[in-house]
Motif scaffolding. Structure first.
Motif, PDB file in Angstrom:
ATOM      1  N   LYS A   1       0.831  -1.199   0.000  1.00 47.47           N
ATOM      2  CA  LYS A   1       0.000   0.000   0.000  1.00 47.47           C
ATOM      3  C   LYS A   1       0.874   1.261   0.000  1.00 47.47           C
ATOM      4  O   LYS A   1       0.583   2.218  -0.715  1.00 47.47           O
ATOM      5  CB  LYS A   1      -0.907  -0.010   1.225  1.00 47.47           C
ATOM      6  N   ALA A   2       1.942   1.240   0.792  1.00 46.32           N
ATOM      7  CA  ALA A   2       2.850   2.393   0.832  1.00 46.32           C
ATOM      8  C   ALA A   2       3.574   2.560  -0.501  1.00 46.32           C
ATOM      9  O   ALA A   2       3.826   3.689  -0.938  1.00 46.32           O
ATOM     10  CB  ALA A   2       3.848   2.230   1.971  1.00 46.32           C
TER      11      ALA A   2
ATOM     12  N   LEU B   1       2.431   1.671  -3.520  1.00 45.52           N
ATOM     13  CA  LEU B   1       1.515   2.121  -4.558  1.00 45.52           C
ATOM     14  C   LEU B   1       1.051   3.559  -4.347  1.00 45.52           C
ATOM     15  O   LEU B   1       0.639   4.217  -5.303  1.00 45.52           O
ATOM     16  CB  LEU B   1       0.308   1.187  -4.630  1.00 45.52           C
ATOM     17  N   SER B   2       1.097   4.048  -3.119  1.00 45.87           N
ATOM     18  CA  SER B   2       0.636   5.415  -2.867  1.00 45.87           C
ATOM     19  C   SER B   2       1.722   6.454  -3.158  1.00 45.87           C
ATOM     20  O   SER B   2       1.433   7.636  -3.178  1.00 45.87           O
ATOM     21  CB  SER B   2       0.168   5.555  -1.420  1.00 45.87           C
ATOM     22  N   HIS B   3       2.964   6.022  -3.370  1.00 43.65           N
ATOM     23  CA  HIS B   3       4.094   6.907  -3.693  1.00 43.65           C
ATOM     24  C   HIS B   3       4.302   7.982  -2.630  1.00 43.65           C
ATOM     25  O   HIS B   3       4.678   9.102  -2.948  1.00 43.65           O
ATOM     26  CB  HIS B   3       3.908   7.577  -5.057  1.00 43.65           C
ATOM     27  N   ARG B   4       4.040   7.633  -1.378  1.00 47.78           N
ATOM     28  CA  ARG B   4       4.236   8.627  -0.319  1.00 47.78           C
ATOM     29  C   ARG B   4       5.704   8.649   0.091  1.00 47.78           C
ATOM     30  O   ARG B   4       6.524   9.280  -0.555  1.00 47.78           O
ATOM     31  CB  ARG B   4       3.350   8.301   0.888  1.00 47.78           C
TER      32      ARG B   4
END
Length: 68
Positions: free
Chosen positions: A23-24, A26-29
């Motif tokens: 999730k981290a 794919l979110s590109h944070r």
């Protein structure tokens, strides 16, 4: 029985950390956030291996005998 429950709990924790890392990613944070989750998963995997080796060495778990 407690050892088996601990190993199952660690495996579920590994899957959870893997999903959080995905999730981290794919979110590109924050790339450090993904690395932290993946690092936790690796620590859990190492702990599971260490517990299995200790359990086999002490006789808590036993392997199946060979058929020969």
């Amino acid at each position: 029985m407690l050892l088996k429950l601990l190993i199952i709990l660690l495996l579920l924790l590994m899957i959870g950390n893997l999903m959080l890392g995905l999730k981290a990613m794919l979110s590109h944070r924050d790339p450090a956030l993904m690395a932290r989750y993946i690092g936790r998963r690796l620590w859990c995997a190492g702990l599971v291996l260490l517990l299995l080796i200790i359990a086999l060495a002490t006789g808590v778990l036993s392997t199946k005998p060979t058929p020969f």
